[in-house]
Design an enzyme around this catalytic site. Sequence first.
Site, short mmCIF file in Angstrom:
data_model
loop_
_atom_site.label_atom_id
_atom_site.label_comp_id
_atom_site.label_asym_id
_atom_site.label_seq_id
_atom_site.Cartn_x
_atom_site.Cartn_y
_atom_site.Cartn_z
N GLU A 290 15.62 24.05 32.42
CA GLU A 290 14.56 24.68 33.20
C GLU A 290 15.15 25.71 34.16
O GLU A 290 16.17 25.44 34.81
CB GLU A 290 13.87 23.57 34.01
CG GLU A 290 12.79 24.03 34.95
CD GLU A 290 12.25 22.87 35.80
OE1 GLU A 290 11.03 22.77 35.94
OE2 GLU A 290 13.04 22.06 36.30
N HIS B 52 16.27 27.59 37.25
CA HIS B 52 16.54 27.15 38.63
C HIS B 52 16.95 28.35 39.47
O HIS B 52 17.97 28.31 40.18
CB HIS B 52 17.61 26.06 38.65
CG HIS B 52 17.05 24.67 38.50
ND1 HIS B 52 16.54 24.21 37.32
CD2 HIS B 52 16.89 23.66 39.39
CE1 HIS B 52 16.09 22.97 37.50
NE2 HIS B 52 16.30 22.61 38.75
N ASP C 222 18.92 19.90 36.62
CA ASP C 222 18.32 18.57 36.79
C ASP C 222 19.11 17.50 36.05
O ASP C 222 19.30 16.38 36.56
CB ASP C 222 16.86 18.56 36.32
CG ASP C 222 15.95 19.37 37.24
OD1 ASP C 222 16.42 19.81 38.31
OD2 ASP C 222 14.78 19.57 36.88
N HIS D 223 14.12 15.24 37.13
CA HIS D 223 13.12 16.31 36.91
C HIS D 223 11.74 15.73 37.21
O HIS D 223 11.29 14.80 36.53
CB HIS D 223 13.25 16.77 35.45
CG HIS D 223 12.27 17.78 34.97
ND1 HIS D 223 12.15 19.04 35.51
CD2 HIS D 223 11.35 17.72 33.96
CE1 HIS D 223 11.21 19.73 34.85
NE2 HIS D 223 10.71 18.94 33.92
N GLU E 154 8.70 16.41 36.65
CA GLU E 154 7.65 16.33 35.63
C GLU E 154 7.86 15.21 34.61
O GLU E 154 6.95 14.88 33.84
CB GLU E 154 7.53 17.67 34.89
CG GLU E 154 7.00 18.81 35.74
CD GLU E 154 8.09 19.52 36.56
OE1 GLU E 154 9.14 18.92 36.84
OE2 GLU E 154 7.87 20.70 36.92
N HIS F 174 12.51 22.85 44.62
CA HIS F 174 13.06 23.27 43.34
C HIS F 174 14.04 24.45 43.50
O HIS F 174 13.65 25.50 44.00
CB HIS F 174 11.92 23.67 42.39
CG HIS F 174 12.40 24.16 41.07
ND1 HIS F 174 12.84 23.29 40.08
CD2 HIS F 174 12.55 25.39 40.58
CE1 HIS F 174 13.23 24.01 39.04
NE2 HIS F 174 13.07 25.29 39.31
N GLU G 148 19.10 21.03 45.90
CA GLU G 148 19.78 21.19 44.60
C GLU G 148 20.95 22.16 44.70
O GLU G 148 22.00 21.95 44.10
CB GLU G 148 18.78 21.64 43.52
CG GLU G 148 17.80 20.54 43.14
CD GLU G 148 16.87 20.92 41.99
OE1 GLU G 148 16.65 20.07 41.12
OE2 GLU G 148 16.37 22.06 41.97
#
Length: 260
Positions: free
Chosen positions: A37, A39, A48, A123, A125, A179, A184
């Site tokens: 995904e 980032h 992630d 993650h 989701e 995010h 992160e």
Amino acid sequence: MIEAAYAHRRIDLMSWTTYRDRLAEDPVIFLPVGALEQHGPHLPMGCDAILAEAMAARVADELDGLQLPALRYGYKSQARSGGGQIFPGTTSLDGATLTAMVRDILREVVRHGARRVVIVNGHVENQWFLTEGIDLALRELAHAGTSMKVVRCEYWNYTPQSVLESMFEGAFPGVDLEHAALLETSMMLALHPQLVELAALPEDAPGAFPGHDVYPQDGRGVPASGVLAPARAASAEKGVTLIESTVAAMVKALRCEFVL
Ligand code: ZN
Ligand code: MN
């Protein structure tokens, strides 16, 4: 990512005979799950999975556990937690696919003789599809007259509130908006600085979303960079504090859960 210090706990890096012998000690088996995904322009898209894997490796090491190779794909990115499915590179699974993968892996480790599994999610989701995979596996096992204990956790839930408050000076935007942001980025700086492109850190404003989601996704409210909250205060030092405090809390919780 293979971190040399923890490679001896990786099931994919050991022979089946070594694995069989280690299973006789009834270790807790860790399955990290992430995503591919976007980032932002400064972090790798495997972030992630890399972070879930790093947490799982450290906790497994403390608890004398074993670690499965990470699932490096996850459920579809959502606008308010990952920017959505509008970026090149974000490569996502249908919910049913992720659910089936989790169910299949649990079914296999039970066949091997394992009875204690921890799924470490990185993650947002993924959460309910992991739960669904666990539930389907347990239902199937119950029909067959056997069972296992599975813990599903999001690693960020273990980060002490006091640590978050000190890092954000009282302005924590919440895990969803974090995010590709301060948390992160800091942890990636601590773990793999060569994968972080600090010069590319965006200057755009944070995401601004209504209280609902709209489909088809149209990118409204999502910053052009894909970074949902400011990351400029990120540092390797913060990353080390985040990782160490999170791992310590996770170890404590799992010791209690599995009576270790
Ligand atoms: Zn992420
Ligand atoms: Mn994500």
